[in-house]
Write a protein that holds these residues in place. Sequence first.
Motif, PDB file in Angstrom:
ATOM      1  N   LEU A  57       7.732   6.904 -12.945  1.00 25.21           N
ATOM      2  CA  LEU A  57       6.273   6.990 -13.068  1.00 25.21           C
ATOM      3  C   LEU A  57       5.864   7.558 -14.418  1.00 25.21           C
TER       4      LEU A  57
ATOM      5  N   SER B  46      -1.166   0.615  -8.771  1.00 22.94           N
ATOM      6  CA  SER B  46      -1.053   1.460  -9.960  1.00 22.94           C
ATOM      7  C   SER B  46      -2.342   2.198 -10.309  1.00 22.94           C
TER       8      SER B  46
ATOM      9  N   ASP C  95      -0.667  -3.812  -7.367  1.00 16.51           N
ATOM     10  CA  ASP C  95       0.573  -3.038  -7.342  1.00 16.51           C
ATOM     11  C   ASP C  95       0.331  -1.555  -7.050  1.00 16.51           C
TER      12      ASP C  95
ATOM     13  N   HIS D  54      10.143   2.693  -5.656  1.00 11.21           N
ATOM     14  CA  HIS D  54       8.688   2.660  -5.801  1.00 11.21           C
ATOM     15  C   HIS D  54       8.118   1.435  -5.093  1.00 11.21           C
TER      16      HIS D  54
ATOM     17  N   HIS E 181       6.310   4.801 -17.106  1.00  8.56           N
ATOM     18  CA  HIS E 181       5.375   3.675 -17.029  1.00  8.56           C
ATOM     19  C   HIS E 181       3.896   4.052 -17.045  1.00  8.56           C
ATOM     20  N   TYR E 182       3.572   5.262 -16.608  1.00  8.43           N
ATOM     21  CA  TYR E 182       2.149   5.601 -16.472  1.00  8.43           C
ATOM     22  C   TYR E 182       1.750   6.903 -17.165  1.00  8.43           C
TER      23      TYR E 182
ATOM     24  N   TYR F 128      -2.376   5.943 -10.459  1.00 11.56           N
ATOM     25  CA  TYR F 128      -1.815   6.610 -11.640  1.00 11.56           C
ATOM     26  C   TYR F 128      -2.739   6.524 -12.850  1.00 11.56           C
ATOM     27  N   THR F 129      -3.579   5.502 -12.885  1.00 10.80           N
ATOM     28  CA  THR F 129      -4.372   5.257 -14.092  1.00 10.80           C
ATOM     29  C   THR F 129      -5.848   5.588 -13.923  1.00 10.80           C
TER      30      THR F 129
ATOM     31  N   VAL G 197       4.167   1.350  -3.173  1.00  3.48           N
ATOM     32  CA  VAL G 197       3.177   0.357  -3.582  1.00  3.48           C
ATOM     33  C   VAL G 197       2.219  -0.022  -2.455  1.00  3.48           C
TER      34      VAL G 197
END
Length: 113
Positions: free
Chosen positions: A105, A62, A60, A44, A108-109, A65-66, A49
């Motif tokens: 993933l 992220s 990062d 990843h 973590h997400y 994903y969020t 990233v």
Amino acid sequence: MKTLSNPALQAIRVAAVALVVGVAAPAAADPFPGADLAVAKQMHAAQCVECHAKRFGGEDGSEIYTRFDRRVTTPSGLAQQLTACTTMLNLDLFPEDEHHLAGYLNTHYYKFQ
């Protein structure tokens, strides 16, 4: 032939349901069983990233994903998105690499079960 009383029949039904739920629950708990999260974390960082941070923000990357309007809403959607990224970006990942990334993933997400 002896018939079971209502409490005895009820106990058997409860035990049967508990057995079925107990057997099915572990399988349903992880949509990406056997994913190597340590390997996926490195993949990843190396493969995802930089592009995600440029396109979607966050140090990062992220936020992809969020974010509120994220595309991925199911485990199969996550697997499909990883395959699409691999193909579009010519990432030279094997299906098992994508599986590891999906597990990472998800852990973590996404938190799919």
